[in-house]
Design a protein around this motif. Structure first.
Motif, mmCIF file in Angstrom:
data_model
loop_
_atom_site.group_PDB
_atom_site.id
_atom_site.type_symbol
_atom_site.label_atom_id
_atom_site.label_comp_id
_atom_site.label_asym_id
_atom_site.label_seq_id
_atom_site.Cartn_x
_atom_site.Cartn_y
_atom_site.Cartn_z
ATOM 1 N N LEU A 84 45.476 25.146 39.621
ATOM 2 C CA LEU A 84 45.447 25.269 41.079
ATOM 3 C C LEU A 84 44.821 26.607 41.425
ATOM 4 O O LEU A 84 45.318 27.661 40.997
ATOM 5 C CB LEU A 84 46.856 25.184 41.659
ATOM 6 C CG LEU A 84 47.696 23.955 41.299
ATOM 7 C CD1 LEU A 84 49.026 23.991 42.044
ATOM 8 C CD2 LEU A 84 46.934 22.682 41.627
ATOM 9 N N SER A 85 43.747 26.605 42.210
ATOM 10 C CA SER A 85 43.066 27.850 42.553
ATOM 11 C C SER A 85 42.133 27.607 43.731
ATOM 12 O O SER A 85 41.816 26.461 44.076
ATOM 13 C CB SER A 85 42.264 28.384 41.356
ATOM 14 O OG SER A 85 41.225 27.478 41.011
ATOM 15 N N ASP A 86 41.704 28.703 44.357
ATOM 16 C CA ASP A 86 40.710 28.603 45.421
ATOM 17 C C ASP A 86 40.058 29.954 45.638
ATOM 18 O O ASP A 86 40.664 31.003 45.380
ATOM 19 C CB ASP A 86 41.340 28.129 46.732
ATOM 20 C CG ASP A 86 40.276 27.831 47.795
ATOM 21 O OD1 ASP A 86 39.249 27.214 47.437
ATOM 22 O OD2 ASP A 86 40.463 28.216 48.957
ATOM 23 N N ARG A 87 38.826 29.911 46.113
ATOM 24 C CA ARG A 87 38.144 31.123 46.547
ATOM 25 C C ARG A 87 38.704 31.555 47.900
ATOM 26 O O ARG A 87 39.299 30.744 48.616
ATOM 27 C CB ARG A 87 36.645 30.849 46.627
ATOM 28 C CG ARG A 87 36.017 30.630 45.252
ATOM 29 C CD ARG A 87 34.880 29.647 45.270
ATOM 30 N NE ARG A 87 35.358 28.280 45.433
ATOM 31 C CZ ARG A 87 34.573 27.206 45.321
ATOM 32 N NH1 ARG A 87 33.310 27.358 45.050
ATOM 33 N NH2 ARG A 87 35.072 26.003 45.494
ATOM 34 N N THR B 1 41.594 46.392 38.280
ATOM 35 C CA THR B 1 41.539 45.310 39.261
ATOM 36 C C THR B 1 40.806 44.113 38.666
ATOM 37 O O THR B 1 39.761 44.258 38.023
ATOM 38 C CB THR B 1 40.802 45.771 40.539
ATOM 39 O OG1 THR B 1 41.422 46.957 41.020
ATOM 40 C CG2 THR B 1 40.852 44.690 41.594
ATOM 41 N N THR B 2 41.340 42.942 38.875
ATOM 42 C CA THR B 2 40.708 41.707 38.407
ATOM 43 C C THR B 2 40.577 40.738 39.576
ATOM 44 O O THR B 2 41.607 40.326 40.129
ATOM 45 C CB THR B 2 41.526 41.039 37.291
ATOM 46 O OG1 THR B 2 41.702 41.981 36.225
ATOM 47 C CG2 THR B 2 40.821 39.805 36.769
ATOM 48 N N PRO B 3 39.359 40.405 40.001
ATOM 49 C CA PRO B 3 38.087 40.964 39.529
ATOM 50 C C PRO B 3 37.850 42.356 40.105
ATOM 51 O O PRO B 3 38.587 42.799 40.981
ATOM 52 C CB PRO B 3 37.068 39.973 40.073
ATOM 53 C CG PRO B 3 37.695 39.489 41.345
ATOM 54 C CD PRO B 3 39.160 39.409 41.066
ATOM 55 N N PRO C 79 31.629 33.044 44.372
ATOM 56 C CA PRO C 79 32.508 31.934 43.979
ATOM 57 C C PRO C 79 33.765 32.352 43.231
ATOM 58 O O PRO C 79 34.512 31.499 42.746
ATOM 59 C CB PRO C 79 31.605 31.098 43.081
ATOM 60 C CG PRO C 79 30.705 32.105 42.452
ATOM 61 C CD PRO C 79 30.433 33.141 43.514
ATOM 62 N N THR C 80 34.044 33.637 43.139
ATOM 63 C CA THR C 80 35.204 34.112 42.384
ATOM 64 C C THR C 80 36.509 33.693 43.048
ATOM 65 O O THR C 80 36.658 33.810 44.264
ATOM 66 C CB THR C 80 35.173 35.645 42.260
ATOM 67 O OG1 THR C 80 33.927 36.035 41.693
ATOM 68 C CG2 THR C 80 36.310 36.147 41.399
ATOM 69 N N ALA D 34 30.263 24.338 26.996
ATOM 70 C CA ALA D 34 31.160 23.761 25.997
ATOM 71 C C ALA D 34 32.357 23.066 26.616
ATOM 72 O O ALA D 34 33.298 22.720 25.926
ATOM 73 C CB ALA D 34 31.641 24.866 25.057
ATOM 74 N N GLY D 35 32.300 22.883 27.923
ATOM 75 C CA GLY D 35 33.372 22.160 28.574
ATOM 76 C C GLY D 35 34.435 23.030 29.169
ATOM 77 O O GLY D 35 35.306 22.538 29.872
ATOM 78 N N ALA D 36 34.423 24.322 28.886
ATOM 79 C CA ALA D 36 35.431 25.215 29.465
ATOM 80 C C ALA D 36 34.996 25.665 30.846
ATOM 81 O O ALA D 36 33.816 25.869 31.096
ATOM 82 C CB ALA D 36 35.609 26.429 28.555
ATOM 83 N N ALA D 37 35.961 25.824 31.722
ATOM 84 C CA ALA D 37 35.634 26.280 33.070
ATOM 85 C C ALA D 37 35.214 27.737 33.027
ATOM 86 O O ALA D 37 35.912 28.569 32.445
ATOM 87 C CB ALA D 37 36.837 26.115 33.994
ATOM 88 N N PRO D 38 34.035 28.093 33.592
ATOM 89 C CA PRO D 38 33.617 29.486 33.598
ATOM 90 C C PRO D 38 34.554 30.327 34.449
ATOM 91 O O PRO D 38 35.182 29.836 35.374
ATOM 92 C CB PRO D 38 32.211 29.426 34.201
ATOM 93 C CG PRO D 38 32.184 28.154 34.991
ATOM 94 C CD PRO D 38 33.088 27.218 34.273
ATOM 95 N N VAL D 39 34.648 31.604 34.124
ATOM 96 C CA VAL D 39 35.563 32.502 34.830
ATOM 97 C C VAL D 39 35.224 32.519 36.317
ATOM 98 O O VAL D 39 34.077 32.717 36.704
ATOM 99 C CB VAL D 39 35.473 33.926 34.240
ATOM 100 C CG1 VAL D 39 36.333 34.879 35.058
ATOM 101 C CG2 VAL D 39 35.882 33.915 32.792
ATOM 102 N N GLY D 40 36.251 32.321 37.142
ATOM 103 C CA GLY D 40 36.049 32.392 38.586
ATOM 104 C C GLY D 40 35.610 31.104 39.226
ATOM 105 O O GLY D 40 35.461 31.049 40.431
#
Length: 540
Positions: free
Chosen positions: A349-352, A142-144, A359-360, A189-195
């Protein structure tokens, strides 16, 4: 009659008696004495008349003075009565020697000039959330794997709003909130953190704009404004976060707004409205938390984006106890954010899951490559009848992938997504949601009987329910497809409006996520969750 007058009359009577009783004299002597006495008697009569007039004048003066005294007493009594009546009325505020008026409308500290042409007020809001999840299946596949219970200072805003020269309006508001949302939505480093949602909720400048409202064309009102602001695009976003029925807005609207609208957005444009119609359009840029630089380090050389939004909505049917609202929205992302080093143009495109304790994100397209632009079209409708309110919106997304970046995939077809929500609410204590023509949305509840242990008030109570759906799957079973997932969330809410400034919100959510591991995978990575959360809200 005075003593002087009484003495004069006594003397006159005595003389008359003397004349009557005196012995007879000679005729000539008697005539002379009689003439003298008559003369003296006449003089006494004249004196008596004069005294009589003086006495009458003194009596009139005394009567007038007495009347004036009674009138003064009556006037004083009336003034006291008016003062007592005024004491029960709301006091706008004392006027200082400088002509400044201090007031507290809705408990918001406000200072205005005596002519009300210039004002400044302190505004703020605190939304503190606590809650927990039951997430399943909790397996290695399962993710997450789980969602964490906890708390989140969702919003903590403080700032100033006001006007000058009557027609110029301004705001400067900073948001310290988002303790569980992350700050800035990007990693070191500018990358979006997971979740985390890139460009999503941030701590930073939430409002910093200037608006001119001096024009009043076509029998309505008009605002020309620019800066960082909350764009009045979509009905849900046009409703203040202090007044929404649920702790979070529906995912479909949040995903649509994050493309080129929403909170913290730099924009310039205009809106016009009257009692039944609202029309507005804005050119938009990045959010206030975005960093744009040609540097390859901070953060990987991202350029500014720009786009535009328009909205037309209104309240064509309304009466004392009912109203109907309809509207339409459109949004365009004209220049997506570009990495100035790699030339990549991507959009995520994403949302919690309609809660911010953890915040995942459970649904996400990931970074869509070669994005040349995006469009979102939506419709909105709402209605009220007494204490009942119903509202819904639906959105269609189109993502163009024809950017000439020299990066794969080349010439991929456009992506299409869709989603929406429907919700209802009912105020058990009888209050109603009033329509606000300036935002083309419905306001919050002001309890008729705020909580008071002395007065016996219990505030206002409201129940609400919502179902929302968002589909981020398209072109499955193809290499160019996107398996962002399909999310459906059912929410039930109980809202307690303690006073006009304090509210408690209790939400229960049940969500299902249908998601493949990839567009060409057949592995089901879907999940379900239940959540309960409580918000403590203070706003002024």
């Amino acid at each position: 009659m005075g003593a002087t007058r009484f003495g004069a009359i006594t003397i006159g009577l005595g003389l008359a008696g003397a004349l009557a009783t005196s012995p007879a004299h000679s005729e000539s002597g008697s005539d002379a004495e009689i003439a003298l006495l008559k003369q003296q008697l006449k003089m006494l009569e004249q004196k008596i008349d004069k005294l009589q007039k003086q006495s009458d004048a003194n009596a009139a003066t005394a009567a007038a003075a007495n009347a004036h005294a009674k009138a003064a007493d009556a006037k004083a009594a009336d003034a006291k009565t008016v003062a007592n009546a005024n004491a029960a009325l709301p006091v706008k505020g004392p006027v200082a020697a400088s002509g400044v008026v201090v007031s507290m409308p809705n408990n918001r500290p406000t200072i205005c000039t005596a002519d009300d042409q210039n004002c400044i007020a302190i505004t703020g809001r605190i939304h503190y959330d606590v809650g927990g999840y039951r997430y399943r299946p909790d397996t290695a596949a399962t993710t997450p794997q789980k969602l964490d219970n906890g708390e989140n200072l969702r919003r903590a805003r403080i700032g100033i709003t006001g006007k000058f020269l009557s027609d110029w309006n301004f705001a400067l508001i900073y948001d310290f909130g988002g303790s569980s949302d992350g700050f800035g939505g990007t990693g070191a480093a500018g990358a979006a953190p997971v979740g985390f949602l890139p460009g999503g909720q941030t701590s930073g400048v939430e409002n910093a704009y200037l608006s001119y409202t001096g024009f009043k064309p076509f029998g309505g009102k008009m605002a020309i404004e620019g800066g960082v602001m909350d764009l009045l695009w979509t009905m849900d976003e046009s409703t203040s976060s202090n007044d929404i029925l649920f702790m979070e807005r529906a995912s479909a609207g949040i995903i649509a707004q994050n493309i080129a609208a929403g909170d913290f957005r730099s924009a310039f444009g205009s809106r016009w409205w009257n009692d039944q119609l609202w029309v507005g359009g804005y050119v938009t840029g990045p959010t206030s938390g975005s960093i744009h630089s040609a540097s390859s380090v901070i953060p990987a050389g991202t350029s500014e984006q720009y786009g535009g939004v328009v909205r037309a909505a209104g309240n064509p049917i309304n009466g004392k106890d009912y109203s109907v609202h309809i509207g339409a929205d459109a949004e365009w992302l004209i220049q997506p954010p570009r990495n100035l080093v790699t030339q990549a143009q991507t959009l995520t495109l994403s949302d919690r899951p309609e809660l911010r304790i953890d915040p995942t994100t459970l649904i996400s397209t990931g970074a869509i490559a070669n994005v040349s632009g995006a469009q979102v079209y939506g419709v909105e409708a709402a209605a009220t009848y007494g204490s009942f309110i119903a509202q819904g919106e639906y959105y269609w997304f189109n993502i163009d992938r024809t950017a000439n970046t020299g990066l794969p995939p080349f010439g991929a077809p456009s992506l299409k997504f869709d989603g929406g929500y429907a919700q209802v609410g009912y105020v058990l204590t009888g209050e109603t949601h009033a329509y606000n023509p300036a935002t083309a949305s419905y306001g919050g509840i002001k309890p008729a009987n705020p909580v008071s242990f002395a007065g016996g008030g219990w505030g206002a109570w409201e129940i609400a329910g919502r179902v929302s759906q968002m589909n981020l799957n398209d072109q499955l079973a193809t290499a160019a497809g996107i398996a962002g997932g399909r999310q459906t969330v059912y929410t039930a809410a109980l809202n307690w409006y303690v006073t006009g400034n304090v509210r408690f919100m209790l939400d229960y959510l049940h969500g299902t996520i249908s998601k493949q591991a990839s567009a060409i995978s057949t592995v089901d990575a879907g999940s379900k969750f239940d959540a309960v959360a409580l918000r403590t809200q203070v706003a002024w």
